[in-house]
Design a protein around this motif. Structure first.
Motif, mmCIF file in Angstrom:
data_model
loop_
_atom_site.group_PDB
_atom_site.id
_atom_site.type_symbol
_atom_site.label_atom_id
_atom_site.label_comp_id
_atom_site.label_asym_id
_atom_site.label_seq_id
_atom_site.Cartn_x
_atom_site.Cartn_y
_atom_site.Cartn_z
ATOM 1 N N PRO A 1 0.835 -1.198 0.000
ATOM 2 C CA PRO A 1 0.000 0.000 0.000
ATOM 3 C C PRO A 1 0.872 1.252 0.000
ATOM 4 N N PRO A 2 0.306 2.415 -0.267
ATOM 5 C CA PRO A 2 1.086 3.652 -0.253
ATOM 6 C C PRO A 2 1.606 3.961 1.154
ATOM 7 N N VAL A 3 2.753 4.616 1.186
ATOM 8 C CA VAL A 3 3.286 5.129 2.447
ATOM 9 C C VAL A 3 2.704 6.512 2.715
ATOM 10 N N THR A 4 2.587 7.293 1.678
ATOM 11 C CA THR A 4 1.937 8.607 1.743
ATOM 12 C C THR A 4 1.119 8.802 0.470
ATOM 13 N N PHE A 5 0.113 9.669 0.548
ATOM 14 C CA PHE A 5 -0.627 10.060 -0.657
ATOM 15 C C PHE A 5 -1.149 11.485 -0.484
ATOM 16 N N THR A 6 -1.351 12.154 -1.604
ATOM 17 C CA THR A 6 -1.838 13.538 -1.614
ATOM 18 C C THR A 6 -3.174 13.584 -2.340
ATOM 19 N N TRP A 7 -4.193 14.054 -1.637
ATOM 20 C CA TRP A 7 -5.556 14.150 -2.190
ATOM 21 C C TRP A 7 -6.099 15.555 -1.937
ATOM 22 N N ARG A 8 -6.533 16.181 -3.024
ATOM 23 C CA ARG A 8 -7.086 17.541 -2.966
ATOM 24 C C ARG A 8 -6.124 18.515 -2.276
ATOM 25 N N GLY A 9 -4.849 18.358 -2.600
ATOM 26 C CA GLY A 9 -3.834 19.280 -2.114
ATOM 27 C C GLY A 9 -3.339 19.019 -0.708
ATOM 28 N N ILE A 10 -3.827 17.978 -0.029
ATOM 29 C CA ILE A 10 -3.403 17.668 1.344
ATOM 30 C C ILE A 10 -2.616 16.358 1.342
ATOM 31 N N ARG A 11 -1.397 16.414 1.879
ATOM 32 C CA ARG A 11 -0.555 15.224 1.946
ATOM 33 C C ARG A 11 -0.873 14.454 3.231
ATOM 34 N N ARG A 12 -1.085 13.147 3.096
ATOM 35 C CA ARG A 12 -1.472 12.304 4.231
ATOM 36 C C ARG A 12 -0.475 11.156 4.378
ATOM 37 N N ARG A 13 -0.090 10.869 5.626
ATOM 38 C CA ARG A 13 0.818 9.772 5.918
ATOM 39 C C ARG A 13 0.015 8.556 6.375
ATOM 40 N N VAL A 14 0.228 7.432 5.744
ATOM 41 C CA VAL A 14 -0.519 6.202 6.033
ATOM 42 C C VAL A 14 0.108 5.513 7.239
ATOM 43 N N THR A 15 -0.710 5.230 8.256
ATOM 44 C CA THR A 15 -0.239 4.525 9.457
ATOM 45 C C THR A 15 -0.686 3.075 9.487
ATOM 46 N N ARG A 16 -1.837 2.768 8.901
ATOM 47 C CA ARG A 16 -2.332 1.387 8.845
ATOM 48 C C ARG A 16 -2.922 1.154 7.456
ATOM 49 N N ALA A 17 -2.881 -0.101 7.015
ATOM 50 C CA ALA A 17 -3.431 -0.433 5.697
ATOM 51 C C ALA A 17 -3.801 -1.902 5.663
ATOM 52 N N ASP A 18 -4.759 -2.229 4.812
ATOM 53 C CA ASP A 18 -5.181 -3.610 4.608
ATOM 54 C C ASP A 18 -5.453 -3.791 3.123
ATOM 55 N N GLY A 19 -5.000 -4.918 2.575
ATOM 56 C CA GLY A 19 -5.204 -5.179 1.169
ATOM 57 C C GLY A 19 -3.989 -5.880 0.581
ATOM 58 N N PRO A 20 -3.929 -6.108 -0.696
ATOM 59 C CA PRO A 20 -4.903 -5.591 -1.666
ATOM 60 C C PRO A 20 -6.093 -6.526 -1.896
ATOM 61 N N GLU A 21 -7.223 -5.923 -2.276
ATOM 62 C CA GLU A 21 -8.386 -6.654 -2.789
ATOM 63 C C GLU A 21 -8.405 -6.442 -4.297
ATOM 64 N N ARG A 22 -8.224 -7.517 -5.044
ATOM 65 C CA ARG A 22 -8.124 -7.399 -6.497
ATOM 66 C C ARG A 22 -9.509 -7.487 -7.134
ATOM 67 N N VAL A 23 -9.831 -6.490 -7.971
ATOM 68 C CA VAL A 23 -11.103 -6.433 -8.699
ATOM 69 C C VAL A 23 -10.786 -6.450 -10.184
ATOM 70 N N PHE A 24 -11.381 -7.388 -10.901
ATOM 71 C CA PHE A 24 -11.148 -7.514 -12.334
ATOM 72 C C PHE A 24 -12.258 -6.786 -13.103
ATOM 73 N N GLY A 25 -11.927 -6.345 -14.308
ATOM 74 C CA GLY A 25 -12.914 -5.702 -15.167
ATOM 75 C C GLY A 25 -13.946 -6.694 -15.669
ATOM 76 N N GLU A 26 -15.050 -6.178 -16.118
ATOM 77 C CA GLU A 26 -16.138 -7.009 -16.652
ATOM 78 C C GLU A 26 -15.968 -7.085 -18.160
ATOM 79 N N TRP A 27 -15.345 -8.158 -18.617
ATOM 80 C CA TRP A 27 -14.959 -8.272 -20.020
ATOM 81 C C TRP A 27 -16.147 -8.241 -20.974
ATOM 82 N N TRP A 28 -17.333 -8.619 -20.475
ATOM 83 C CA TRP A 28 -18.501 -8.639 -21.357
ATOM 84 C C TRP A 28 -19.075 -7.231 -21.592
ATOM 85 N N LYS A 29 -18.592 -6.253 -20.826
ATOM 86 C CA LYS A 29 -19.062 -4.882 -21.005
ATOM 87 C C LYS A 29 -18.389 -4.223 -22.207
ATOM 88 N N ARG A 30 -17.056 -4.292 -22.235
ATOM 89 C CA ARG A 30 -16.274 -3.706 -23.319
ATOM 90 C C ARG A 30 -14.906 -4.372 -23.373
#
Length: 507
Positions: free
Chosen positions: A432-461
């Motif tokens: 997972p990310p160690v830090t990320f910036t969203w809407r101009g605010i930098r955030r430090r990640v202290t806990r994380a869980d994952g990854p949860e893998r989601v596949f695309g729906e091939w029958w859509k496109r």
């Protein structure tokens, strides 16, 4: 201030014929005209859009039209069938949009939507929905809303846009730029005005009335005043024969809010009794007020489920009384249920019966009539692994869809309308990310869980054949929890851009 919608159906006769013929109708791109007698001549009385593009016009001799366009489809006009179908279309507008609707022959509808637009998300949304629903039924339409019938009628036919909303109080200014034919004048009068150099409504409005009345009669001044909103023009609403309706006439006009509320309660009791005889419950109620100055005011309410509880319906109607302008007095009140559905009698509960489930339909009705039914909904799951496709909005009282929420991984309570890009620092492919910036605010990640893998729906496109998202639940140093994902598996560029996005917020 009154608000009136005019729906103009430019190819109504040919659209109606195509609908009636169904699969036997000629192709949409094949020119079609309807002919009839004008004295001893056979002339074109209606032409569809393809025929207009081919240069055919109403009033043209039928033989000339057939000469100009090879393979032209010619049918006999049916004015009586057109008029009957227009009345049925007015009933559709009455049931779905406003309590005062009528046919505006030969090719339009008029709907008084005063106080009803909030139930449909505002005037612009309401008009767009009207035009779209007619287009889905194969009927071309243009719509305009203004302060008067005359202004809306002219703008729907001669305005520059297919959907036009004139701000309250602005109808007079917009009408002045329209051609004189927009005034709904008798046959030939518009041509005579144009011969005199009076091309626009503003040209006529600028002249003294006396010479115009002397030459053209009182009709020109009356139509001009109606278009400018100076003279009221009542709409006689269409009423289906099967509608359940009660009325009360007054020897002396009434106007006080308390008096109106008292008689509203009495009318509701009478209507509920009539509905009970037929085994029906009201889904929509229209309360109409006939004023002494030949104008009408109206209140429309809706219910989530069929109802004939007099107290609840009276309360919903009385909540809207403040929107009614009684003018110099109301001489007739009418209460109708344009939409009613079967409602079985309720069984009287005994002391041994189980406690019934909580009924919140009364709360739903109150909120829907104040805020608009479109703004009231609940969310339901959809069978899809892609998060933005796994949720849908349904009516508050709609039955369950039968789908269940996924239980393998928790989902955020707030899902953003669309994923927002973020700048993230992470060790690929699985961290997972160690830090990320969203809407101009930098955030430090202290806990994380994952990854949860989601596949695309091939029958859509095709683009989703190899598309992958890896979702992480992360918590920053302030305790805020977010749902973020990386587009791609972190190794193969074909699976995604490997950019990071924020998709939801927990708590």
């Amino acid at each position: 201030m009154p608000r009136v919608v005019s729906l103009y159906l430019p190819t109504w006769s040919t659209d109606r014929l195509r609908r009636s013929l169904g699969a036997a109708a000629p192709p949409a791109d094949a020119p079609l005209v309807l002919v009839g007698r004008d004295g001893r001549r056979r002339v074109v009385l209606a032409a569809d859009a393809a025929a207009h593009r081919a240069g055919l016009r109403v009033g043209m001799a039928a033989t000339k039209a057939q000469t100009l366009v090879a393979g032209l489809t010619v049918r006999d006009a049916e004015p009586a069938a057109d008029a009957d179908a227009l009345e049925q279309l007015a009933l559709w507008a009455l049931r779905h949009f406003a309590p005062i609707a009528a046919a505006d022959p030969p090719d339009g509808l008029v709907v008084d939507t005063t106080g009803a637009d909030h139930l449909h998300g505002g005037e612009a949304t309401m008009l767009t929905r009207m035009v779209a629903r007619l287009a889905a039924a194969g009927i071309a339409a243009r719509a305009a809303v203004a302060d008067s019938w005359g202004a809306a009628h002219g703008l729907a036919r001669y305005g520059l846009r297919p959907v036009l909303v004139v701000p309250p109080g602005g109808g007079a200014r917009t009408v002045l730029d329209l051609p004189v034919a927009a005034l709904r004048l008798p046959a030939g009068m518009a041509g005579k005005l144009q011969v005199l150099g009076l091309e626009r409504v503003g040209d006529v409005a600028a002249l003294p009335r006396a010479p115009l009345a002397l030459r053209f009669g009182p009709e020109l001044g009356r139509r001009l005043d109606q278009a400018l909103g100076r003279l009221a023009e009542p709409i006689d609403p269409v009423r289906p024969p099967e509608i359940v309706e009660v009325r009360r006439a007054f020897a002396e006009p009434i106007g006080a809010a308390e008096t109106i509320a008292r008689y509203t309660g009495k009318l509701v009791v009478e209507l509920c009794a009539a509905l009970e005889v037929k085994g029906l419950g009201a889904r929509r109620l229209d309360l109409l007020f006939h004023r002494v100055d030949n104008r009408m005011e109206a209140i429309r309410i809706g219910t989530a489920l069929p109802a004939r509880d007099a107290k609840r319906l009276t309360r919903l109607l009385c909540d809207r009384i403040e929107t009614v302008d009684p003018g110099f007095g109301i001489e007739v009140m009418r209460l109708a249920a344009p939409l009613a559905e079967p409602l079985a009698p309720k069984q009287t509960l005994s002391a041994l019966a189980a406690e019934p489930a909580a009924d919140i339909s009364g709360l739903i009705d109150t909120l829907a009539n104040r805020l608009g039914a479109a703004r009231l909904y609940r969310v339901a799951p959809v069978a899809s692994d892609v998060p933005e496709r796994s949720v849908q909005r349904i009516a508050p009282t709609a039955p369950d869809t039968g789908e269940a929420w996924p239980g393998r991984w928790p989902r955020p309570c707030r899902l953003l309308p669309s994923p927002e890009p973020i700048e993230a620092l992470a060790l690929l492919p699985d961290n997972p990310p160690v830090t990320f910036t969203w809407r101009g605010i930098r955030r430090r990640v202290t806990r994380a869980d994952g990854p949860e893998r989601v596949f695309g729906e091939w029958w859509k496109r095709d683009a989703e054949l190899v598309a992958v998202r890896d979702y992480f639940q992360v918590e920053d140093d302030t305790g805020a929890r977010f749902w973020i994902y990386r587009a791609g598996d972190g190794e193969d560029a074909a699976t995604g851009s490997h950019r990071w996005f924020l998709h939801g917020i927990f708590g």
